[in-house]
Design an enzyme around this catalytic site. Structure first.
Site, PDB file in Angstrom:
ATOM      1  N   ASP A 159       0.855  -1.191   0.000  1.00 48.92           N
ATOM      2  CA  ASP A 159       0.000   0.000   0.000  1.00 48.92           C
ATOM      3  C   ASP A 159       0.889   1.238   0.000  1.00 48.92           C
ATOM      4  OD1 ASP A 159      -2.241   1.791   0.287  1.00 48.92           O
ATOM      5  OD2 ASP A 159      -3.305   0.185   1.333  1.00 48.92           O
ATOM      6  N   ASN A 202       3.218   2.220  -4.845  1.00 57.81           N
ATOM      7  CA  ASN A 202       2.086   2.683  -5.655  1.00 57.81           C
ATOM      8  C   ASN A 202       2.032   1.766  -6.868  1.00 57.81           C
ATOM      9  OD1 ASN A 202       0.358   3.955  -7.482  1.00 57.81           O
ATOM     10  ND2 ASN A 202       0.908   6.007  -6.764  1.00 57.81           N
ATOM     11  N   ARG A 230     -21.495   9.019 -12.303  1.00 61.60           N
ATOM     12  CA  ARG A 230     -21.533   8.217 -11.095  1.00 61.60           C
ATOM     13  C   ARG A 230     -21.263   6.743 -11.410  1.00 61.60           C
ATOM     14  NH1 ARG A 230     -22.159   4.989  -7.640  1.00 61.60           N
ATOM     15  NH2 ARG A 230     -23.606   4.896  -5.903  1.00 61.60           N
ATOM     16  N   TYR A 272     -17.361   4.194 -11.840  1.00 64.78           N
ATOM     17  CA  TYR A 272     -16.814   3.187 -10.925  1.00 64.78           C
ATOM     18  C   TYR A 272     -17.358   1.801 -11.256  1.00 64.78           C
ATOM     19  CZ  TYR A 272     -16.201   0.782  -6.391  1.00 64.78           C
ATOM     20  OH  TYR A 272     -15.899  -0.108  -5.385  1.00 64.78           O
ATOM     21  N   LYS A 324     -27.351  14.763   6.545  1.00 63.88           N
ATOM     22  CA  LYS A 324     -27.881  15.141   5.228  1.00 63.88           C
ATOM     23  C   LYS A 324     -28.352  13.907   4.469  1.00 63.88           C
ATOM     24  CE  LYS A 324     -24.961  19.246   4.841  1.00 63.88           C
ATOM     25  NZ  LYS A 324     -23.899  19.939   4.074  1.00 63.88           N
ATOM     26  N   TYR A 357     -24.727  12.803 -10.949  1.00 70.03           N
ATOM     27  CA  TYR A 357     -24.950  11.740  -9.977  1.00 70.03           C
ATOM     28  C   TYR A 357     -26.221  10.965 -10.321  1.00 70.03           C
ATOM     29  CZ  TYR A 357     -25.249   9.195  -5.617  1.00 70.03           C
ATOM     30  OH  TYR A 357     -25.301   8.185  -4.686  1.00 70.03           O
TER      31      TYR A 357
END
Length: 392
Positions: A47, A78, A184, A187, A253, A337
């Site tokens: 990592d 990395n 969105r 990914y 929220k 989104y």
């Protein structure tokens, strides 16, 4: 060191040399703990950051956790541009790839980094495993399912309550994403493509693989608290977001009213499943596994209410007069989104292959996690808030 153990078929579990890529993250740190404390396996921990496994890199001296320092090595790498990675994989029996950008706030604002991290940067790992005949456990995401079939039905359709229209099955459910302008899904698309490549490597070149689709694994050390151990203006995932609000005494929220339904599983239950994958290769090879807890299903609004109740209990704080506020997804995440209505895992395959199912209730996992959050962060949050007032 653990004594000799047997797997589900009664075979002795031989100690493995395991290369854990992304060992310093939330899941990686809990997996490394399990491997050090309860098995005889060796770990090559890869990592960029090692803060969450620092306690494992020190010599163990207690009766409960005997010395393990000779069984774990930390390699600050990395994986984007370090030739040492191939050498580590060559010397390993098993590779577990956890490396990813996996924060929803990044999918809109950093779609290219998201795609590169989850697909392009994962390609060499798959290649090295195939070329060196190494078994691979690759962590994907439940987001590869995208939207449920039920989400396209009329809102008053009784079929919305039919599991056939929302239950997510590894070998049957189609992957349905939003339009290209909804970034969105960058990914989910990257994760699905690397899954397809791994599956293809297995079919054409004999790669031994297991794919894991996590469904909201929750527990200590998840994500970060903005302004404490992460950037002040960053947005972590829902548990850390709500925890931050609770510690600051702010309303939680709820994006688009908090109507989305999710399931949550305690990290220790999930790691039990991963350990079974590691130690039962004959049962896990060539499989895709949902790893979640369908019994812990709530709307995000219900989650907010539960977390408020639990946090008031563990902190001793009074319940706020205004516990939640509604915000639009565009206001919270920005343009582009989109979301899925439900993510409920079907558990048939993992129960059959690994004889596993989760055991921790939603209330219990929240109580344990929020106790950790409060103990670890509450004072630091107060200090950060005081400094912000002084500076303003």
């Amino acid at each position: 060191m653990a004594g000799e153990r047997v797997n589900l078929d009664g075979e002795a579990v031989r100690p493995l040399r395991i290369c854990v890529i992304g060992a310093g993250g939330f899941i990686g740190s809990h997996l490394c703990e399990r491997l050090m404390w309860e098995t005889a396996h060796r770990v090559l921990a890869v990592d960029v950051y090692g803060d969450k496994i620092r306690h494992l890199l020190q010599p163990g001296t207690t009766t409960t956790h005997p010395p393990w320092s000779d069984r774990i090595e930390f390699h600050k790498i990395n994986i984007k541009h370090d030739s040492r990675l191939e050498g580590l994989i060559k010397t390993s029996d098993l590779v577990i790839n956890l490396a990813a950008i996996c924060t929803p706030a990044d999918y809109n604002t950093r779609p290219l980094d998201t795609i590169y991290s989850n697909f392009v940067d994962a390609l060499p790992v798959v290649q090295y495993c195939r070329e060196n005949d190494k078994r691979l456990i690759h962590f994907s995401t439940c987001e590869v399912y995208g939207k449920t079939i039920g989400s396209f039905l009329p809102s008053d359709s009784p079929l919305k309550n039919d599991p056939a229209f929302y239950m997510l099955k590894e070998d049957e459910t189609p992957c349905i994403f939003g339009s290209i302008d909804k970034q969105r899904w960058s990914y989910a698309c990257a994760k699905q493509l690397i899954e397809r490549l791994i599956y293809g490597e297995g079919a054409e070149n004999g790669l031994e693989f297991t794919i894991v689709r996590p469904f909201n694994w929750i527990g200590p050390r998840m994500d970060f608290i903005p302004g404490v151990d992460g950037p002040r203006d960053s947005v972590p995932r829902v548990l850390a977001c709500f925890s931050n609000n609770l510690m600051r005494g702010e309303p939680l929220k709820l994006v688009d009213g908090g109507k989305s339904q999710r399931t949550f599983i305690y990290i220790k239950d999930a790691i039990d499943a991963v350990q079974r994958m590691i130690e039962n290769p004959a049962r896990a090879n060539g499989q895709i596994f949902n790893v979640g807890n369908p019994h812990n299903e709530v709307t995000v609004r219900e989650l907010a209410e539960l977390m408020t109740d639990v946090y008031c209990k563990v902190s001793g704080n009074p319940r706020p007069k205004v516990a939640t506020i509604d915000v639009s997804s565009q206001e919270f995440y920005g343009a582009g989104y989109d979301d899925s209505d439900k993510r409920i895992p079907d558990m048939t395959i993992i129960k059959r292959q690994l004889e596993w199912e989760p055991s921790t209730s939603l209330y219990d996992l929240m109580e344990q996690t929020l106790t950790y959050q409060h103990t670890t962060y509450a004072q630091a949050v107060k200090t950060a808030m005081s400094k912000a007032i002084v500076n303003n």
